[in-house]
Write a protein that holds these residues in place. Structure first.
Motif, PDB file in Angstrom:
ATOM      1  N   LEU A   1       0.933   6.554   1.089  1.00 16.90           N
ATOM      2  CA  LEU A   1       2.303   6.802   0.653  1.00 16.90           C
ATOM      3  C   LEU A   1       2.659   8.272   0.770  1.00 16.90           C
ATOM      4  CD1 LEU A   1       3.974   5.164  -2.421  1.00 16.90           C
ATOM      5  CD2 LEU A   1       4.207   7.607  -2.064  1.00 16.90           C
ATOM      6  N   ARG A   2       1.724   9.129   0.330  1.00  6.61           N
ATOM      7  CA  ARG A   2       2.019  10.567   0.274  1.00  6.61           C
ATOM      8  C   ARG A   2       2.016  11.210   1.654  1.00  6.61           C
ATOM      9  NH1 ARG A   2       3.510  14.870   0.387  1.00  6.61           N
ATOM     10  NH2 ARG A   2       3.253  16.618  -1.050  1.00  6.61           N
ATOM     11  N   PHE A   3       1.060  10.815   2.489  1.00  8.87           N
ATOM     12  CA  PHE A   3       0.922  11.493   3.784  1.00  8.87           C
ATOM     13  C   PHE A   3       1.343  10.620   4.970  1.00  8.87           C
ATOM     14  CE2 PHE A   3      -2.248  13.407   0.922  1.00  8.87           C
ATOM     15  CZ  PHE A   3      -1.788  14.715   0.939  1.00  8.87           C
ATOM     16  N   GLY A   4       1.307   9.313   4.808  1.00 13.02           N
ATOM     17  CA  GLY A   4       1.709   8.428   5.901  1.00 13.02           C
ATOM     18  C   GLY A   4       3.081   7.831   5.718  1.00 13.02           C
ATOM     19  N   ARG A   5       3.697   8.055   4.520  1.00 16.59           N
ATOM     20  CA  ARG A   5       5.020   7.544   4.213  1.00 16.59           C
ATOM     21  C   ARG A   5       5.079   6.019   4.313  1.00 16.59           C
ATOM     22  NH1 ARG A   5       5.993  11.450   1.671  1.00 16.59           N
ATOM     23  NH2 ARG A   5       8.020  10.484   1.320  1.00 16.59           N
ATOM     24  N   VAL A   6       3.982   5.353   3.970  1.00 16.05           N
ATOM     25  CA  VAL A   6       3.910   3.896   3.993  1.00 16.05           C
ATOM     26  C   VAL A   6       3.372   3.433   2.642  1.00 16.05           C
ATOM     27  CG1 VAL A   6       2.856   1.874   5.062  1.00 16.05           C
ATOM     28  CG2 VAL A   6       3.524   3.811   6.483  1.00 16.05           C
ATOM     29  N   PHE A   7       4.018   2.435   2.051  1.00 15.75           N
ATOM     30  CA  PHE A   7       3.546   1.908   0.771  1.00 15.75           C
ATOM     31  C   PHE A   7       2.830   0.589   1.002  1.00 15.75           C
ATOM     32  CE2 PHE A   7       4.452  -0.674  -3.138  1.00 15.75           C
ATOM     33  CZ  PHE A   7       3.468  -0.062  -3.906  1.00 15.75           C
ATOM     34  N   VAL A   8       1.542   0.599   0.710  1.00 16.50           N
ATOM     35  CA  VAL A   8       0.723  -0.608   0.726  1.00 16.50           C
ATOM     36  C   VAL A   8       0.368  -0.917  -0.728  1.00 16.50           C
ATOM     37  CG1 VAL A   8      -1.397  -1.683   1.530  1.00 16.50           C
ATOM     38  CG2 VAL A   8      -0.214  -0.034   2.993  1.00 16.50           C
ATOM     39  N   PRO A   9       0.942  -1.955  -1.324  1.00 22.52           N
ATOM     40  CA  PRO A   9       0.666  -2.243  -2.733  1.00 22.52           C
ATOM     41  C   PRO A   9      -0.836  -2.384  -2.974  1.00 22.52           C
ATOM     42  CG  PRO A   9       2.483  -3.590  -1.946  1.00 22.52           C
ATOM     43  CD  PRO A   9       1.907  -2.904  -0.743  1.00 22.52           C
ATOM     44  N   PRO A  10      -1.396  -1.640  -3.928  1.00 18.04           N
ATOM     45  CA  PRO A  10      -2.849  -1.671  -4.122  1.00 18.04           C
ATOM     46  C   PRO A  10      -3.339  -2.858  -4.936  1.00 18.04           C
ATOM     47  CG  PRO A  10      -1.852  -0.108  -5.645  1.00 18.04           C
ATOM     48  CD  PRO A  10      -0.733  -0.642  -4.793  1.00 18.04           C
ATOM     49  N   VAL A  11      -2.445  -3.532  -5.667  1.00 20.59           N
ATOM     50  CA  VAL A  11      -2.892  -4.572  -6.595  1.00 20.59           C
ATOM     51  C   VAL A  11      -3.442  -5.776  -5.835  1.00 20.59           C
ATOM     52  CG1 VAL A  11      -2.192  -6.055  -8.501  1.00 20.59           C
ATOM     53  CG2 VAL A  11      -1.190  -3.781  -8.259  1.00 20.59           C
ATOM     54  N   THR A  12      -2.730  -6.212  -4.802  1.00 25.02           N
ATOM     55  CA  THR A  12      -3.140  -7.420  -4.089  1.00 25.02           C
ATOM     56  C   THR A  12      -4.500  -7.259  -3.407  1.00 25.02           C
ATOM     57  OG1 THR A  12      -0.832  -8.041  -3.759  1.00 25.02           O
ATOM     58  CG2 THR A  12      -2.458  -9.089  -2.328  1.00 25.02           C
TER      59      THR A  12
ATOM     60  N   ALA B   1      -6.318   4.876  -4.522  1.00 28.18           N
ATOM     61  CA  ALA B   1      -6.289   6.164  -3.832  1.00 28.18           C
ATOM     62  C   ALA B   1      -5.770   6.014  -2.403  1.00 28.18           C
ATOM     63  CB  ALA B   1      -7.685   6.787  -3.820  1.00 28.18           C
ATOM     64  N   GLY B   2      -6.205   4.951  -1.724  1.00 22.59           N
ATOM     65  CA  GLY B   2      -5.728   4.730  -0.356  1.00 22.59           C
ATOM     66  C   GLY B   2      -4.238   4.478  -0.313  1.00 22.59           C
ATOM     67  N   SER B   3      -3.740   3.697  -1.280  1.00 22.48           N
ATOM     68  CA  SER B   3      -2.297   3.453  -1.343  1.00 22.48           C
ATOM     69  C   SER B   3      -1.549   4.751  -1.575  1.00 22.48           C
ATOM     70  CB  SER B   3      -1.997   2.450  -2.458  1.00 22.48           C
ATOM     71  OG  SER B   3      -0.614   2.193  -2.537  1.00 22.48           O
ATOM     72  N   PHE B   4      -2.082   5.598  -2.471  1.00 18.36           N
ATOM     73  CA  PHE B   4      -1.422   6.880  -2.738  1.00 18.36           C
ATOM     74  C   PHE B   4      -1.435   7.776  -1.506  1.00 18.36           C
ATOM     75  CE2 PHE B   4      -2.117  11.381  -3.818  1.00 18.36           C
ATOM     76  CZ  PHE B   4      -0.863  11.679  -4.330  1.00 18.36           C
ATOM     77  N   LEU B   5      -2.581   7.869  -0.829  1.00 19.95           N
ATOM     78  CA  LEU B   5      -2.672   8.751   0.335  1.00 19.95           C
ATOM     79  C   LEU B   5      -1.770   8.265   1.467  1.00 19.95           C
ATOM     80  CD1 LEU B   5      -6.523   9.435   0.349  1.00 19.95           C
ATOM     81  CD2 LEU B   5      -4.705  10.996  -0.335  1.00 19.95           C
TER      82      LEU B   5
ATOM     83  N   LEU C   1      11.804  11.195   5.043  1.00 23.67           N
ATOM     84  CA  LEU C   1      10.822  11.170   3.961  1.00 23.67           C
ATOM     85  C   LEU C   1      10.815   9.851   3.192  1.00 23.67           C
ATOM     86  CD1 LEU C   1      11.228  14.793   2.548  1.00 23.67           C
ATOM     87  CD2 LEU C   1       9.398  13.894   3.980  1.00 23.67           C
ATOM     88  N   PHE C   2      11.649   8.899   3.593  1.00 27.07           N
ATOM     89  CA  PHE C   2      11.629   7.610   2.924  1.00 27.07           C
ATOM     90  C   PHE C   2      10.274   6.933   3.147  1.00 27.07           C
ATOM     91  CE2 PHE C   2      13.950   7.350   6.968  1.00 27.07           C
ATOM     92  CZ  PHE C   2      13.074   6.562   7.696  1.00 27.07           C
ATOM     93  N   ILE C   3      10.000   5.954   2.314  1.00 30.73           N
ATOM     94  CA  ILE C   3       8.712   5.254   2.345  1.00 30.73           C
ATOM     95  C   ILE C   3       8.896   3.913   3.041  1.00 30.73           C
ATOM     96  CG2 ILE C   3       6.779   4.426   0.979  1.00 30.73           C
ATOM     97  CD1 ILE C   3       7.280   7.417   0.732  1.00 30.73           C
ATOM     98  N   ARG C   4       8.106   3.682   4.072  1.00 29.88           N
ATOM     99  CA  ARG C   4       8.143   2.383   4.749  1.00 29.88           C
ATOM    100  C   ARG C   4       7.342   1.360   3.949  1.00 29.88           C
ATOM    101  NH1 ARG C   4       8.322   6.306   8.586  1.00 29.88           N
ATOM    102  NH2 ARG C   4       9.729   5.981  10.358  1.00 29.88           N
ATOM    103  N   THR C   5       7.764   0.130   4.002  1.00 33.46           N
ATOM    104  CA  THR C   5       7.031  -0.947   3.351  1.00 33.46           C
ATOM    105  C   THR C   5       6.410  -1.852   4.404  1.00 33.46           C
ATOM    106  OG1 THR C   5       9.054  -2.280   3.241  1.00 33.46           O
ATOM    107  CG2 THR C   5       8.505  -0.930   1.315  1.00 33.46           C
ATOM    108  N   ILE C   6       5.378  -2.538   4.005  1.00 35.35           N
ATOM    109  CA  ILE C   6       4.733  -3.465   4.935  1.00 35.35           C
ATOM    110  C   ILE C   6       5.248  -4.871   4.672  1.00 35.35           C
ATOM    111  CG2 ILE C   6       2.683  -2.035   5.153  1.00 35.35           C
ATOM    112  CD1 ILE C   6       1.252  -3.911   3.240  1.00 35.35           C
ATOM    113  N   SER C   7       5.184  -5.700   5.665  1.00 34.34           N
ATOM    114  CA  SER C   7       5.655  -7.073   5.541  1.00 34.34           C
ATOM    115  C   SER C   7       4.671  -7.891   4.711  1.00 34.34           C
ATOM    116  CB  SER C   7       5.790  -7.696   6.938  1.00 34.34           C
ATOM    117  OG  SER C   7       4.506  -7.797   7.544  1.00 34.34           O
TER     118      SER C   7
END
Length: 659
Positions: free
Chosen positions: A347-358, A341-345, A295-301
């Motif tokens: 993160l919540r369902f794909g377990r990937v964090f894409v920072p929304p600010v950039t 919303a895309g970042s949240f979805l 359940l950990f969250i993957r980060t993108i490079s």
């Protein structure tokens, strides 16, 4: 000096050059990315992104996995009940371990450092006697800095404890620059990882930069006081610890807070919402569940983040391609919402964090930059067009042309398109049977084309034309569709389901009327490749359509579906693009008319498992290698494993046996 004119009758200096506009948007996009790249590497910017993670990851956290750890808290009630000062005698911890084991605990983790001998005689021996291979003791990393060098030393439990079979797990916590715990400890023998190993459960491989998914504020895990765990039969329900992983550690209730601080407690993503720290024991429980359930969250490079920002900049460019105005403001607001919303979805369902600010900032910057260019160009263009056409057209038409001069132009662009052709099998026979009732035939065709068209439109396709009982459609134009091949295949499967539903309706109607039912079947061919798409035709009348060799191949594939006994045939590009979303099965390599190289054709078999796919691959290897006997020998088993391809295997058997 009189103005020069285009072939469509528009003054050349009145119509914005598409190439010039494209260059301007690309220049703005590159300038935006050039600024964002170094900005995204700064500590303040990363802190903003980290705060975004804190908000999004705690907005609607997933439930705790079942059968998670239980925390035994060294808390205020225990201090009051036991009347002891910290550190407590080690023989007391030994009593706790024995009590937990007797209560059915499967694995016991003690988040207390036992690196030095106890000054109390016999205490170490009493604790060692209670230890065993079901106990994990805390280790730690200590940094020693001198003028010459910095050194990391590992602090381990006493050898007398590990000699009894107890394991050591690193309980160290690595905080972000702002002092908040977000990253999952990457130590291969972290406290949580060793607990999981002792349970004989495999941890999900931990990618670089994985972030910790919390499951709620502090004390979200089942927690009992230390003194209660010493006598579970007296204070706790029967079987409370049965089969559980138990983590023992400091966990204060009145403290800690972010202002007061506290022992063995740390800020986490939840702290931003609650203002409370989380105990080390509960952090280890969270880490264990993250590793156990993946359940950990993957980060993108950074490179991927830059690509996402580039995509946002490109989408902004598409948004402002025809001009800017109130819709641009709405698009910017929508883009910000979509990024969040895309970042949240994800993160919540794909377990990937894409920072929304950039990406949000990239979209805003490109849209605003092009808006500034358009504001200056719009007035100049309006004045020129109004002056040129005011003598020939009505004011209403002049205003429309001033708003969008490209309406008078023909032309196209090269794009990668997925093309679909579908046709009714045996339509000639059906039409012949209804030659005396053309209205019934027309009604039947319309009943079929309606759901087929709906399936195409629901999948984001563009219907090019109807050719009698056939349909031509395409994807990735006029709107961008990154997954156009997969969407086209999804539409084809939806079309087959629509035919099945219609056949059921026709059968019921025929039975009620005492007639022989009509059974409809379609063949669908799909191909992906570079085509020219745009307004095709003459100055008098034109159509939005596609041209190119991939279109011709898609039509030929539709015609070949009956030759392979399957309802869907895919070209190489479509099969490659849809392979990640559907079970694509290669069927053959064929030499298409007008081509010098064989083309691979495939179909979709949703029920194909890995074993069946591997056996089918072996069949194809024998087929391509010219081993007909070996290939035929595999067909009976394949027909049973993949009944959807039974007709195909029968056809291939006949071909290989020369029948």
């Amino acid at each position: 000096m009189s103005p020069r004119w285009t072939s469509s009758g528009v003054p050349k200096n009145a119509v914005s050059d598409p190439n010039d506009r494209r260059r301007g948007i690309v220049l703005i996009a590159f300038a935006t990315l050039f600024v964002l790249l170094p900005l995204s590497l700064t500590v303040p910017w990363r802190l903003v992104e980290a705060r975004a993670f804190d908000y999004l990851s705690t907005l609607s956290p997933p439930p705790r996995p079942a059968d998670g750890p239980v925390v035994v808290a060294i808390d205020e009630p225990s201090f009051a009940e036991l009347g002891l000062q910290w550190p407590w005698p080690r023989d007391l911890h030994g009593r706790l371990v024995s009590a937990l084991r007797e209560a059915g605990a499967k694995v016991i983790g003690v988040d207390v450092i036992f690196a030095e001998p106890s000054p109390r005689p016999g205490a170490d021996a009493a604790l060692a006697a209670a230890l065993g291979p079901d106990v994990v003791l805390a280790g730690d990393l200590t940094s020693i800095e001198t003028a010459q060098a910095a050194q990391m030393l590992r602090v381990e439990p006493l050898a007398a404890f590990t000699d009894r079979g107890a394991r050591s797990g690193l309980a160290s916590i690595v905080l972000d620059p702002d002092g908040t715990l977000r990253a999952v400890p990457r130590f291969p023998d972290s406290f949580g990882a060793v607990l999981l190993e002792m349970r004989r459960e495999e941890a999900t491989p931990l990618p670089h930069g994985a972030l910790l998914q919390t499951f709620g504020p502090a004390r979200s895990y089942p927690t009992v006081s230390y003194y209660q765990a010493l006598a579970p039969a007296e204070f706790l329900p029967d079987g409370y610890f049965e089969g559980k992983t138990v983590i023992v550690g400091l966990s204060m209730q009145s403290a800690p807070t972010t202002e007061a601080g506290g022992a063995d407690a740390f800020p986490t993503s939840q702290t931003l919402r609650t203002g409370r720290l989380m105990s080390g024991a509960e952090i280890h429980a969270t880490v264990l569940d993250n590793l156990r359930a993946g359940l950990f969250i993957r980060t993108i490079s950074p490179e991927t983040l830059l690509s996402v920002a580039a995509l946002a900049a490109a989408l902004a460019g598409i948004t402002v391609w025809r001009g800017t105005g109130w819709h641009t403001i709405a698009a910017v607001a929508g883009a910000i919402v979509v990024c969040a919303a895309g970042s949240f979805l994800l993160l919540r369902f794909g377990r990937v964090f894409v920072p929304p600010v950039t990406p949000a900032l990239a979209f805003v910057a490109v849209a605003a930059g092009q808006g500034a260019r358009d504001y200056a160009a719009e007035r100049r263009m309006r004045r020129t067009i109004t002056r040129a056409f005011s003598q020939y057209l009505s004011p209403v038409m002049v205003e429309r042309l001033a708003s969008d001069p490209s309406q008078l132009q023909l032309g196209g662009q090269k794009r990668t398109i997925t093309v679909l052709f579908s046709d009714i099998r045996g339509f000639t026979t059906i039409a012949e049977s209804m030659k005396d009732d053309p209205q019934r035939l027309t009604a039947l065709i319309n009943r079929l084309l309606n759901p087929l068209s709906a399936a195409i439109l629901e999948a984001g396709g563009t219907i090019d034309k109807y050719i009698g009982d056939a349909i031509m459609a395409f994807w990735n134009a006029p709107l961008d569709d990154a997954d156009h091949a997969a969407h086209a295949v999804g539409a084809a499967l939806g079309m087959l389901k629509a035919v099945d539903r219609l056949n059921a309706e026709l059968a019921a109607e025929a039975e009620a009327a005492g007639m022989t039912p009509i059974h409809l079947a379609i063949g669908v061919g799909l191909n992906t490749g570079d085509c020219v798409v745009g307004n095709m035709g003459s100055d008098i009348r034109f159509n939005y359509s596609v041209l190119g060799d991939p279109v011709n191949l898609a039509a030929r594939l539709e015609g070949q579906t009956k030759s392979y006994g399957v309802p869907i045939l895919l070209g190489e590009g479509t099969a490659r693009g849809a392979a990640g979303d559907f079970s694509v099965i290669e069927l053959d390599r064929v030499l298409v008319k007008g081509k010098t190289e064989a083309a691979t054709v495939s179909t979709v078999v949703p029920e194909a498992d890995d074993t069946a796919r591997a056996e089918h691959r072996s069949f194809l290897d024998d087929l391509y290698a010219g081993r007909p006997a070996e290939a035929v020998a595999r067909l009976d088993g394949l027909a049973q494993r993949l009944p959807a391809l039974a007709d195909y295997y029968a056809i291939m058997r006949a071909r290989l046996q020369g029948k």
